[in-house]
Design a protein around this motif. Structure first.
Motif, PDB file in Angstrom:
ATOM      1  N   GLU A 221     -35.074  65.293 122.106  1.00 39.23           N
ATOM      2  CA  GLU A 221     -34.567  65.093 121.307  1.00 39.23           C
ATOM      3  C   GLU A 221     -33.307  64.719 121.992  1.00 39.23           C
ATOM      4  OE1 GLU A 221     -37.538  68.675 119.891  1.00 39.23           O
ATOM      5  OE2 GLU A 221     -35.814  68.662 121.922  1.00 39.23           O
ATOM      6  N   HIS A 222     -32.368  65.732 123.238  1.00 37.19           N
ATOM      7  CA  HIS A 222     -31.667  65.020 123.933  1.00 37.19           C
ATOM      8  C   HIS A 222     -31.931  64.238 125.090  1.00 37.19           C
ATOM      9  CE1 HIS A 222     -30.227  66.575 119.999  1.00 37.19           C
ATOM     10  NE2 HIS A 222     -30.333  68.011 120.411  1.00 37.19           N
ATOM     11  N   CYS A 223     -32.612  63.792 125.796  1.00 38.15           N
ATOM     12  CA  CYS A 223     -32.778  63.623 127.047  1.00 38.15           C
ATOM     13  C   CYS A 223     -33.178  62.520 127.164  1.00 38.15           C
ATOM     14  CB  CYS A 223     -32.985  64.891 128.081  1.00 38.15           C
ATOM     15  SG  CYS A 223     -32.205  67.003 127.912  1.00 38.15           S
ATOM     16  N   TRP A 224     -33.171  61.781 128.781  1.00 38.37           N
ATOM     17  CA  TRP A 224     -33.692  60.666 128.820  1.00 38.37           C
ATOM     18  C   TRP A 224     -34.460  60.276 130.233  1.00 38.37           C
ATOM     19  CZ3 TRP A 224     -32.516  56.354 125.633  1.00 38.37           C
ATOM     20  CH2 TRP A 224     -31.992  55.868 125.075  1.00 38.37           C
ATOM     21  N   PHE A 225     -35.510  60.427 129.800  1.00 37.78           N
ATOM     22  CA  PHE A 225     -36.571  60.241 130.820  1.00 37.78           C
ATOM     23  C   PHE A 225     -36.591  58.800 131.468  1.00 37.78           C
ATOM     24  CE2 PHE A 225     -38.755  62.996 127.449  1.00 37.78           C
ATOM     25  CZ  PHE A 225     -38.253  64.286 128.030  1.00 37.78           C
ATOM     26  N   HIS A 233     -36.508  50.429 131.077  1.00 35.43           N
ATOM     27  CA  HIS A 233     -35.004  49.849 129.857  1.00 35.43           C
ATOM     28  C   HIS A 233     -34.009  50.222 128.593  1.00 35.43           C
ATOM     29  CE1 HIS A 233     -34.540  46.088 127.773  1.00 35.43           C
ATOM     30  NE2 HIS A 233     -34.539  46.528 126.668  1.00 35.43           N
ATOM     31  N   SER A 234     -34.917  51.400 127.718  1.00 31.44           N
ATOM     32  CA  SER A 234     -34.128  51.737 127.123  1.00 31.44           C
ATOM     33  C   SER A 234     -32.441  52.868 127.565  1.00 31.44           C
ATOM     34  CB  SER A 234     -35.095  53.211 126.455  1.00 31.44           C
ATOM     35  OG  SER A 234     -35.963  52.782 125.323  1.00 31.44           O
ATOM     36  N   LEU A 235     -32.552  53.220 128.934  1.00 34.19           N
ATOM     37  CA  LEU A 235     -31.647  53.679 129.333  1.00 34.19           C
ATOM     38  C   LEU A 235     -30.541  53.012 129.843  1.00 34.19           C
ATOM     39  CD1 LEU A 235     -30.618  56.480 130.365  1.00 34.19           C
ATOM     40  CD2 LEU A 235     -31.681  56.298 132.862  1.00 34.19           C
ATOM     41  N   ARG A 236     -31.280  52.107 130.350  1.00 35.58           N
ATOM     42  CA  ARG A 236     -29.778  50.536 130.278  1.00 35.58           C
ATOM     43  C   ARG A 236     -29.109  50.431 129.141  1.00 35.58           C
ATOM     44  NH1 ARG A 236     -30.287  45.272 131.029  1.00 35.58           N
ATOM     45  NH2 ARG A 236     -32.887  45.817 131.278  1.00 35.58           N
ATOM     46  N   VAL A 237     -29.774  49.721 128.436  1.00 36.07           N
ATOM     47  CA  VAL A 237     -29.246  49.588 126.824  1.00 36.07           C
ATOM     48  C   VAL A 237     -28.211  50.907 126.767  1.00 36.07           C
ATOM     49  CG1 VAL A 237     -29.718  48.875 124.401  1.00 36.07           C
ATOM     50  CG2 VAL A 237     -31.359  48.099 126.426  1.00 36.07           C
ATOM     51  N   HIS A 238     -28.996  52.235 126.634  1.00 36.13           N
ATOM     52  CA  HIS A 238     -27.882  53.034 126.333  1.00 36.13           C
ATOM     53  C   HIS A 238     -26.760  53.062 127.452  1.00 36.13           C
ATOM     54  CE1 HIS A 238     -26.938  57.365 125.114  1.00 36.13           C
ATOM     55  NE2 HIS A 238     -26.930  57.335 126.481  1.00 36.13           N
ATOM     56  N   LEU A 239     -26.613  53.218 127.878  1.00 35.43           N
ATOM     57  CA  LEU A 239     -25.568  53.151 129.008  1.00 35.43           C
ATOM     58  C   LEU A 239     -24.722  52.162 129.185  1.00 35.43           C
ATOM     59  CD1 LEU A 239     -27.206  54.247 132.306  1.00 35.43           C
ATOM     60  CD2 LEU A 239     -25.992  55.399 130.817  1.00 35.43           C
ATOM     61  N   ASN A 240     -25.419  50.943 128.325  1.00 32.27           N
ATOM     62  CA  ASN A 240     -24.515  49.462 128.134  1.00 32.27           C
ATOM     63  C   ASN A 240     -23.378  49.461 126.631  1.00 32.27           C
ATOM     64  OD1 ASN A 240     -23.313  46.748 128.814  1.00 32.27           O
ATOM     65  ND2 ASN A 240     -24.653  46.141 127.746  1.00 32.27           N
ATOM     66  N   LYS A 241     -24.200  50.015 125.954  1.00 30.03           N
ATOM     67  CA  LYS A 241     -23.495  50.559 124.809  1.00 30.03           C
ATOM     68  C   LYS A 241     -22.464  51.699 124.921  1.00 30.03           C
ATOM     69  CE  LYS A 241     -25.999  47.684 122.670  1.00 30.03           C
ATOM     70  NZ  LYS A 241     -25.831  46.435 121.885  1.00 30.03           N
ATOM     71  N   ARG A 242     -22.368  52.679 125.772  1.00 28.76           N
ATOM     72  CA  ARG A 242     -21.604  53.914 126.155  1.00 28.76           C
ATOM     73  C   ARG A 242     -20.260  53.259 127.024  1.00 28.76           C
ATOM     74  NH1 ARG A 242     -23.297  58.607 123.637  1.00 28.76           N
ATOM     75  NH2 ARG A 242     -22.498  59.812 125.382  1.00 28.76           N
ATOM     76  N   TYR A 243     -20.551  53.075 127.914  1.00 33.12           N
ATOM     77  CA  TYR A 243     -19.464  52.043 128.851  1.00 33.12           C
ATOM     78  C   TYR A 243     -18.710  51.072 127.798  1.00 33.12           C
ATOM     79  CZ  TYR A 243     -21.407  53.604 132.615  1.00 33.12           C
ATOM     80  OH  TYR A 243     -22.303  54.494 133.156  1.00 33.12           O
ATOM     81  N   GLU A 244     -19.524  50.058 126.637  1.00 35.00           N
ATOM     82  CA  GLU A 244     -19.038  49.105 125.775  1.00 35.00           C
ATOM     83  C   GLU A 244     -18.149  49.916 124.516  1.00 35.00           C
ATOM     84  OE1 GLU A 244     -18.211  46.005 125.779  1.00 35.00           O
ATOM     85  OE2 GLU A 244     -19.882  45.383 127.071  1.00 35.00           O
ATOM     86  N   GLN A 245     -18.177  50.870 124.110  1.00 37.23           N
ATOM     87  CA  GLN A 245     -17.712  51.723 123.233  1.00 37.23           C
ATOM     88  C   GLN A 245     -16.657  52.306 123.943  1.00 37.23           C
ATOM     89  OE1 GLN A 245     -20.262  54.764 121.659  1.00 37.23           O
ATOM     90  NE2 GLN A 245     -22.227  52.938 121.313  1.00 37.23           N
ATOM     91  N   ALA A 246     -16.919  52.848 125.280  1.00 40.06           N
ATOM     92  CA  ALA A 246     -15.656  53.295 126.154  1.00 40.06           C
ATOM     93  C   ALA A 246     -14.510  52.965 126.065  1.00 40.06           C
ATOM     94  CB  ALA A 246     -16.005  53.964 127.470  1.00 40.06           C
ATOM     95  N   TYR A 374     -21.565  67.392 127.749  1.00 34.49           N
ATOM     96  CA  TYR A 374     -22.132  66.435 129.465  1.00 34.49           C
ATOM     97  C   TYR A 374     -22.339  65.052 128.032  1.00 34.49           C
ATOM     98  CZ  TYR A 374     -26.377  66.507 126.085  1.00 34.49           C
ATOM     99  OH  TYR A 374     -27.275  66.706 124.885  1.00 34.49           O
ATOM    100  N   GLY A 375     -21.992  63.452 128.076  1.00 32.47           N
ATOM    101  CA  GLY A 375     -22.341  62.664 127.443  1.00 32.47           C
ATOM    102  C   GLY A 375     -24.059  62.133 127.737  1.00 32.47           C
ATOM    103  N   THR A 376     -23.941  61.745 128.388  1.00 34.48           N
ATOM    104  CA  THR A 376     -25.188  61.356 128.276  1.00 34.48           C
ATOM    105  C   THR A 376     -26.211  61.505 130.254  1.00 34.48           C
ATOM    106  OG1 THR A 376     -25.490  59.252 128.044  1.00 34.48           O
ATOM    107  CG2 THR A 376     -27.833  59.880 129.194  1.00 34.48           C
ATOM    108  N   CYS A 377     -27.760  62.547 128.936  1.00 34.83           N
ATOM    109  CA  CYS A 377     -28.566  63.363 130.142  1.00 34.83           C
ATOM    110  C   CYS A 377     -29.927  63.396 130.734  1.00 34.83           C
ATOM    111  CB  CYS A 377     -28.914  65.073 129.461  1.00 34.83           C
ATOM    112  SG  CYS A 377     -29.611  66.064 130.256  1.00 34.83           S
ATOM    113  N   VAL A 378     -29.605  63.038 131.958  1.00 31.13           N
ATOM    114  CA  VAL A 378     -31.214  62.143 132.533  1.00 31.13           C
ATOM    115  C   VAL A 378     -31.801  63.502 132.869  1.00 31.13           C
ATOM    116  CG1 VAL A 378     -32.230  60.514 133.841  1.00 31.13           C
ATOM    117  CG2 VAL A 378     -30.166  59.717 132.922  1.00 31.13           C
ATOM    118  N   TRP A 379     -32.800  63.912 132.286  1.00 31.45           N
ATOM    119  CA  TRP A 379     -34.116  64.596 133.187  1.00 31.45           C
ATOM    120  C   TRP A 379     -34.533  64.092 133.948  1.00 31.45           C
ATOM    121  CZ3 TRP A 379     -34.214  69.392 131.401  1.00 31.45           C
ATOM    122  CH2 TRP A 379     -34.658  70.524 131.318  1.00 31.45           C
ATOM    123  N   ALA A 380     -34.406  64.626 135.185  1.00 34.63           N
ATOM    124  CA  ALA A 380     -35.691  64.399 136.312  1.00 34.63           C
ATOM    125  C   ALA A 380     -36.033  65.258 137.214  1.00 34.63           C
ATOM    126  CB  ALA A 380     -35.176  63.463 136.809  1.00 34.63           C
TER     127      ALA A 380
END
Length: 559
Positions: A221-225, A233-246, A374-380
């Motif tokens: 529900e909360h992590c990115w794979f 692609h989804s993770l890249r778009v998500h991070l870009n939006k977070r940086y823009e919001q900041a 945490y802000g964004t969690c990448v599950w690896a």
């Protein structure tokens, strides 16, 4: 100008406004005559109306593709003297198998069919590089039809079930535009038109694996794979939006002093935090790529964002990262991360739950329970068997020592135990003991899958392995010559990118004496990742991606 009469069964809904008045054919349940549609499409393409020409071109391409798939399915199920080998999957094992296999001869007694819902091969080692725009996503994918031509046929479909007794695959075609919209809205799509049965004599399972969550609540529900192009692609778009919001929040805090509150400062830090769970090669390379982006490009693209608020954390339950490598490499990576890459290393942390803003962890050193923001969690953290593997294993004879977390037990020729020699398995879904490692299974890596697939293709090419079928009533099985040498895995070492243009190389000689790291190894890593691409086209695209970034910086756009 009057529009042409264009028949558009599967594109009708998406093109009716563009085409205007026209004669439409009933398309419910996809009852249509493709020959009539193609003939009318060709007439429309000779029209002077550009809208009709565009719609007709798309329509003709779609129907030709559907006819090709139907022809492949039909030919694959017809009675023939050739033994049918069906390969399921489009990953490392399948790509290497096809590249190694000789072109099919007319007098060949076998036919090869590849089935996968994904019509391309993905070079997974460079997925971490795509999330920061270092490498373009299209640079690391190769169409399966380029690999399968002159060697077999390809069917773009998902395998839903395997019947080992009847030797049949239940498949589902890729949905067309109309049915995809219906399915999304919960409407009936005429499943009888999309599901079909594909027969086989020998089945090669090469479906790979899926990301393992180890039953930790909240992960999905909360992590990115990071297992597919869509994930990256989804993770890249998500991070870009977070940086823009900041960046926007920082601008407001500067313009309006009343908004420069402690709450907004905490919000900005959370927006700029990325926590990677898993200190293996994937987790380390994600941390390295993100750190490179922050230090090399983010400071230029987002000058308003305070660099001290940007944080990258790497979390692992062990006492050092890269535990699959020699200990000295893990120590060097941690030192590099702390001194140059500004990556926070959090060891001895086992995640037991994931909430919207907090990770619930157990400190293995002290036994204490911790709640980490945490802000964004990448599950690896690792992989587990594909659901199709679990379903098929339940229909085969149980094997000693088996469990749900394991793939197919195979012999030294990749025949699945309990399948009477009619099913083979390669790559992540195969479990083969490594005699050099005290019987432990071979690791689920691309290197292992490539060697296994190349070995199998050579056995088929030189006749050491044959598909034997004594009569139509008796099932086919794989027979191997007694003089055939069994498969032996040869470890060639492993590379890992550590950031700051540095990499580490764990040589196949054992011990810390067989380790190299530094800038020179970083250039070696880039060279290897370029030359290991499956086609010259991919090699050139990846090479020019490296050059482009050095000259112009990374591309973090959403597209």
């Amino acid at each position: 100008m009057a529009h042409c009469a264009v028949t558009t069964p599967s594109l009708y809904l998406s093109t009716r406004r563009m085409l205007g008045p026209m004669h439409a054919m009933t398309h419910s349940n996809h009852v249509y005559d493709s020959k009539v549609v193609l003939r009318r499409a060709r007439v429309s393409r000779r029209s002077n109306c550009k809208h009709c020409v565009q719609a007709a071109a798309a329509m003709q391409d779609e129907f030709q593709e559907r006819d090709v798939v139907d022809a492949v399915i039909s030919s694959g199920n017809q009675a023939t003297d050739k033994k049918r080998i069906v390969v399921v999957g489009s990953g490392w094992a399948t790509a290497t198998f096809l590249k190694t296999l000789r072109k099919q001869q007319k007098d060949s007694d076998v036919s090869i069919t590849v089935v996968s819902p994904r019509n391309y091969f993905l070079y997974t080692p460079l997925l971490p590089s795509t999330i920061t725009g270092l490498v373009e996503e299209r640079s690391i994918v190769e169409p399966m039809r380029n690999l399968v031509k002159e060697k077999g046929t390809f069917v773009e479909a998902a395998v839903l079930d395997v019947d080992p007794e009847k030797k049949e695959l239940l498949c589902e075609k890729t949905f067309c535009s109309v049915c995809a919209a219906k399915k999304k809205n919960g409407e009936k799509t005429g499943e009888h038109d999309h599901t079909f049965v594909l027969k086989y004599d020998v089945l090669v399972m090469a479906v790979g694996s899926v990301t393992a969550d180890f039953g930790v609540p909240g992960v999905r529900e909360h992590c990115w794979f990071l297992k597919s192009v869509e994930d990256a692609h989804s993770l890249r778009v998500h991070l870009n939006k977070r940086y823009e919001q900041a960046a926007q929040l920082t601008s407001r805090m500067k313009e309006y002093p009343e908004e420069a509150t402690e709450k907004n400062e905490e919000l900005r830090k959370r927006l700029l935090n990325v926590t990677i769970v898993g200190g293996g090669p994937t987790g380390v390379e994600v941390a390295a790529e993100l750190s490179d982006f922050v230090l090399q490009d983010m400071v230029k693209l987002f000058p308003e964002v305070p660099l001290e608020d940007v944080s990258i954390s790497l979390m692992d339950p062990g006492d050092h990262v890269l535990r699959q490598y020699s200990p000295s490499i893990g120590e060097y990576a941690q030192k590099l991360f702390l001194e140059k890459q500004h990556v926070d290393i959090m060891l001895n942390k086992r995640i037991v739950g994931v909430e919207e803003e907090f990770l619930l962890a157990t400190n293995l050193a002290t036994g204490e329970e911790e709640r980490l923001p945490y802000g964004t969690c990448v599950w690896a953290t690792g992989v587990q068997p594909h659901p199709l593997v679990k379903g098929l294993k339940a229909k085969l004879e149980p094997q000693p020592g088996d469990s749900e977390r394991k793939g197919f037990f195979v012999d030294e020729y990749f025949r699945v135990q309990g399948s009477q020699g009619s099913i083979l398995a390669l790559g992540d879904c195969a479990v083969m003991a490594n005699p050099k490692e005290e019987g432990r299974p071979l690791p689920a890596t691309a290197q292992v899958a490539r060697q296994e697939a190349a070995y199998l293709a050579k056995l088929l090419d030189d006749g050491s392995m044959k598909v034997q079928k004594e009569s139509a009533e008796q099932p086919a099985q794989v027979v191997v010559k007694e003089t055939t040498a069994p498969f032996q895995y040869k470890h060639l070492g492993q590379l890992a990118y550590l950031g700051h243009d540095e990499a580490a190389f764990d040589l196949p000689v054992g011990g810390d004496k067989g380790t190299l790291h530094g800038l020179a190894i970083g250039h070696l890593w880039r060279g290897m990742e370029t030359m290991m691409q499956v086609s010259p086209r991919n090699m050139s695209m990846v090479f020019f991606d490296w050059v482009r970034v050095k000259l112009f910086g990374r591309n973090m756009s959403d597209v």
